[in-house]
Write a protein that holds these residues in place. Structure first.
Motif, PDB file in Angstrom:
ATOM      1  N   UNK A 117      26.426  22.951   3.614  1.00 36.93           N
ATOM      2  CA  UNK A 117      27.128  21.701   3.899  1.00 36.93           C
ATOM      3  C   UNK A 117      26.650  21.072   5.214  1.00 36.93           C
ATOM      4  N   UNK A 118      26.535  21.885   6.249  1.00 37.81           N
ATOM      5  CA  UNK A 118      26.122  21.369   7.556  1.00 37.81           C
ATOM      6  C   UNK A 118      24.680  20.864   7.521  1.00 37.81           C
ATOM      7  N   UNK A 119      23.832  21.557   6.782  1.00 31.42           N
ATOM      8  CA  UNK A 119      22.434  21.121   6.651  1.00 31.42           C
ATOM      9  C   UNK A 119      22.357  19.730   6.036  1.00 31.42           C
ATOM     10  N   UNK A 120      23.146  19.504   4.977  1.00 35.02           N
ATOM     11  CA  UNK A 120      23.116  18.193   4.327  1.00 35.02           C
ATOM     12  C   UNK A 120      23.743  17.116   5.211  1.00 35.02           C
ATOM     13  N   UNK A 121      24.787  17.470   5.918  1.00 36.13           N
ATOM     14  CA  UNK A 121      25.418  16.505   6.831  1.00 36.13           C
ATOM     15  C   UNK A 121      24.416  15.984   7.849  1.00 36.13           C
ATOM     16  N   UNK A 122      23.618  16.884   8.392  1.00 33.80           N
ATOM     17  CA  UNK A 122      22.656  16.467   9.411  1.00 33.80           C
ATOM     18  C   UNK A 122      21.526  15.630   8.814  1.00 33.80           C
ATOM     19  N   UNK A 123      21.145  15.923   7.582  1.00 29.01           N
ATOM     20  CA  UNK A 123      20.137  15.099   6.915  1.00 29.01           C
ATOM     21  C   UNK A 123      20.689  13.713   6.622  1.00 29.01           C
ATOM     22  N   UNK A 124      21.935  13.660   6.170  1.00 26.22           N
ATOM     23  CA  UNK A 124      22.568  12.375   5.838  1.00 26.22           C
ATOM     24  C   UNK A 124      22.712  11.490   7.071  1.00 26.22           C
ATOM     25  N   UNK A 125      22.963  12.117   8.225  1.00 25.17           N
ATOM     26  CA  UNK A 125      23.189  11.345   9.448  1.00 25.17           C
ATOM     27  C   UNK A 125      21.916  10.650   9.916  1.00 25.17           C
ATOM     28  N   UNK A 175       0.803  -1.211   0.000  1.00 25.38           N
ATOM     29  CA  UNK A 175       0.000   0.000   0.000  1.00 25.38           C
ATOM     30  C   UNK A 175       0.844   1.273   0.000  1.00 25.38           C
ATOM     31  N   UNK A 176       2.023   1.237   0.581  1.00 26.19           N
ATOM     32  CA  UNK A 176       2.847   2.448   0.668  1.00 26.19           C
ATOM     33  C   UNK A 176       4.320   2.139   0.432  1.00 26.19           C
ATOM     34  N   UNK A 177       4.664   1.596  -0.732  1.00 29.88           N
ATOM     35  CA  UNK A 177       6.058   1.231  -0.992  1.00 29.88           C
ATOM     36  C   UNK A 177       7.000   2.417  -1.009  1.00 29.88           C
ATOM     37  N   UNK A 178       6.473   3.596  -1.372  1.00 28.97           N
ATOM     38  CA  UNK A 178       7.368   4.755  -1.463  1.00 28.97           C
ATOM     39  C   UNK A 178       7.898   5.167  -0.099  1.00 28.97           C
ATOM     40  N   UNK A 179       7.175   4.867   0.971  1.00 30.15           N
ATOM     41  CA  UNK A 179       7.690   5.203   2.290  1.00 30.15           C
ATOM     42  C   UNK A 179       8.792   4.244   2.708  1.00 30.15           C
ATOM     43  N   UNK A 180       8.797   3.050   2.137  1.00 35.63           N
ATOM     44  CA  UNK A 180       9.889   2.105   2.374  1.00 35.63           C
ATOM     45  C   UNK A 180      11.150   2.581   1.669  1.00 35.63           C
ATOM     46  N   UNK A 181      10.951   2.990   0.420  1.00 34.91           N
ATOM     47  CA  UNK A 181      12.105   3.270  -0.442  1.00 34.91           C
ATOM     48  C   UNK A 181      12.348   4.758  -0.629  1.00 34.91           C
ATOM     49  N   UNK A 182      11.853   5.578   0.294  1.00 31.35           N
ATOM     50  CA  UNK A 182      12.051   7.016   0.164  1.00 31.35           C
ATOM     51  C   UNK A 182      13.540   7.341   0.078  1.00 31.35           C
ATOM     52  N   UNK A 183      13.905   8.101  -0.949  1.00 34.63           N
ATOM     53  CA  UNK A 183      15.310   8.438  -1.140  1.00 34.63           C
ATOM     54  C   UNK A 183      15.747   9.441  -0.075  1.00 34.63           C
ATOM     55  N   UNK A 233      17.401  32.587  -0.643  1.00 30.24           N
ATOM     56  CA  UNK A 233      15.972  32.444  -0.912  1.00 30.24           C
ATOM     57  C   UNK A 233      15.684  31.179  -1.716  1.00 30.24           C
ATOM     58  N   UNK A 234      16.541  30.891  -2.698  1.00 24.24           N
ATOM     59  CA  UNK A 234      16.353  29.697  -3.535  1.00 24.24           C
ATOM     60  C   UNK A 234      16.501  28.424  -2.710  1.00 24.24           C
ATOM     61  N   UNK A 235      17.468  28.422  -1.799  1.00 29.04           N
ATOM     62  CA  UNK A 235      17.678  27.253  -0.944  1.00 29.04           C
ATOM     63  C   UNK A 235      16.484  27.060  -0.020  1.00 29.04           C
ATOM     64  N   UNK A 236      15.946  28.152   0.500  1.00 28.19           N
ATOM     65  CA  UNK A 236      14.749  28.056   1.334  1.00 28.19           C
ATOM     66  C   UNK A 236      13.580  27.471   0.548  1.00 28.19           C
ATOM     67  N   UNK A 237      13.450  27.866  -0.717  1.00 25.88           N
ATOM     68  CA  UNK A 237      12.397  27.319  -1.577  1.00 25.88           C
ATOM     69  C   UNK A 237      12.589  25.820  -1.768  1.00 25.88           C
ATOM     70  N   UNK A 238      13.830  25.409  -1.980  1.00 27.61           N
ATOM     71  CA  UNK A 238      14.141  23.986  -2.149  1.00 27.61           C
ATOM     72  C   UNK A 238      13.829  23.211  -0.868  1.00 27.61           C
ATOM     73  N   UNK A 258      20.766  20.041  -2.397  1.00 30.10           N
ATOM     74  CA  UNK A 258      21.406  20.581  -3.607  1.00 30.10           C
ATOM     75  C   UNK A 258      22.012  19.443  -4.431  1.00 30.10           C
ATOM     76  N   UNK A 259      21.173  18.565  -5.025  1.00 32.47           N
ATOM     77  CA  UNK A 259      21.677  17.360  -5.697  1.00 32.47           C
ATOM     78  C   UNK A 259      22.619  17.630  -6.869  1.00 32.47           C
ATOM     79  N   UNK A 260      22.397  18.703  -7.595  1.00 36.56           N
ATOM     80  CA  UNK A 260      23.245  18.997  -8.763  1.00 36.56           C
ATOM     81  C   UNK A 260      24.299  20.055  -8.466  1.00 36.56           C
ATOM     82  N   UNK A 261      24.420  20.450  -7.194  1.00 41.48           N
ATOM     83  CA  UNK A 261      25.379  21.480  -6.739  1.00 41.48           C
ATOM     84  C   UNK A 261      25.151  22.838  -7.406  1.00 41.48           C
ATOM     85  N   UNK A 262      23.922  23.084  -7.812  1.00 41.18           N
ATOM     86  CA  UNK A 262      23.582  24.363  -8.436  1.00 41.18           C
ATOM     87  C   UNK A 262      23.781  25.519  -7.462  1.00 41.18           C
TER      88      UNK A 262
END
Length: 260
Positions: free
Chosen positions: A194-202, A20-28, A56-61, A33-37
Motif C-alpha cells: 500500500x505504501x509503495x503505491x501511495x508514493x508512486x501515486x503522489x 516522435x515520443x507520444x508515449x512519454x506524454x501519455x505514460x500511464x 518475490x512476485x512483487x519484486x518481479x512486478x 498490483x492493478x488487479x489486486x492479485x
C-alpha cells in the motif's frame, strides 16, 4: 513570406519532437498490483512461505515497472532534442518574439510533461520498494529458520523449561507463537504494498510516515530490553534464538517498511 515559411518549418520541427515520443506524454501512472492479485494472495496466505513467494512476485512486478519507467525516460530524449533544434533555429533567426514563445512552449511542454509522468524519482522509488520486499523476505526466512530449530529442540523428550522461562511469560509450545507472528507478517506485506503505491501515486518524494518512525524507535527499545532478559535464560540456544526473533519481529518488519 520567408518568415512565414520559416515559422511553418519551426512548428513542424516542434511538432515532430512531440509526435516522435507520444508515449512519454501519455505514460500511464505505474501500478504495482492493478488487479489486486498480490493483495488478495497476501490476505489468503496461510504460511510464511506463501508470503515470501508473494514478496518475490512483487519484486518481479517492480522490475517490470522499472523497465517501463526506463523506456519512458528514454523516449523523452526525442522531445528534448527537438526542443534544442527549435531553440537554436529561433535564436539564429529574426523572428517575432511571439514565435519564440510559441516554439518554446511547444517544445517545453513536452519536456515538462515527460518529466512529470516518468521522472527518475519514480525509478528510485520503485527500487526502494523492491528493497523493502527483499528485506521482508529475509526477515521471514530468518524467522522460519529459528522456528524450525526451536521446534526440533522443544519436541525432544529431554527438553524442560526453567521457572524463569515460564515466569517471563514464554511458552515452550513454539507453534503457539506462529499464528500471531504470521498475522504480523501479513499486515506488513500489505502495508509495504500500500505504501509503495501511495508514493508512486503522489509523484513526489515523500518521507517515511511519522507513525512508522515512532513505532520503530519504540519497538526497537522494547526488543532490546527483551533480548537482555532472554539471554539470561538457560533453556537452550535454539529456543532463546527463536524467542529473540519473536521479540524483535515488530522492529525488523518496521525497519523494512521504513526503506520505502
Amino acid at each position: 513570406m520567408k518568415k512565414l515559411l520559416l515559422i511553418s518549418c519551426l512548428l513542424a520541427v516542434a511538432g515532430c519532437s512531440v509526435i516522435k515520443s507520444p508515449s512519454s506524454w501519455n505514460a500511464k501512472p505505474l501500478v504495482i498490483d492493478p488487479s489486486q492479485t498480490h493483495f488478495n494472495a497476501i490476505i489468503a496466505a496461510s504460511d510464511g512461505n506463501t508470503l515470501i513467494a508473494q514478496g518475490n512476485s512483487i519484486q518481479t512486478e517492480i522490475q517490470s515497472l522499472l523497465s517501463t519507467a526506463r523506456k519512458n525516460l528514454d523516449r523523452t530524449s526525442g522531445g528534448n532534442y527537438g526542443a534544442g533544434l527549435v531553440a537554436a533555429a529561433v535564436g539564429l533567426s529574426n523572428l517575432h518574439s511571439d514565435a519564440l514563445l510559441g516554439a518554446g512552449y511547444l517544445a517545453g511542454a513536452h519536456v515538462a510533461l515527460s518529466k512529470r509522468l516518468s521522472p527518475i524519482g519514480y525509478m528510485q522509488q520503485l527500487q526502494r520498494s523492491s528493497q523493502a520486499f527483499y528485506c521482508l523476505n529475509q526477515v521471514g526466512l530468518a524467522y522460519a529458520s529459528a522456528t524450525i530449530k526451536a521446534e526440533n529442540i522443544s519436541q525432544n523428550t529431554d527438553f524442560t523449561v526453567t521457572d524463569n522461562f515460564t515466569a517471563m511469560g514464554y511458552s515452550s509450545d513454539i507453534s503457539s507463537y506462529y499464528q500471531i507472528d504470521l498475522e504480523k507478517f501479513r499486515q506488513y506485506y500489505l502495508r509495504a504494498l500500500d505504501l509503495s503505491q501511495q508514493k508512486l501515486d503522489a509523484q513526489i518524494s515523500l518521507s517515511t510516515p511519522a507513525d512508522i518512525q515512532y513505532q520503530l524507535v519504540e519497538s526497537t527499545k522494547k526488543a532490546a530490553a527483551s533480548e537482555v532478559e532472554i539471554d539470561s535464560l538457560t533453556d537452550g540456544n535454539a529456543v532463546k534464538d527463536f524467542l529473540i526473533e519473536h521479540e524483535k519481529l515488530e522492529s525488523e518488519l518496521l525497519a523494512c517498511i521504513a526503506i520505502i
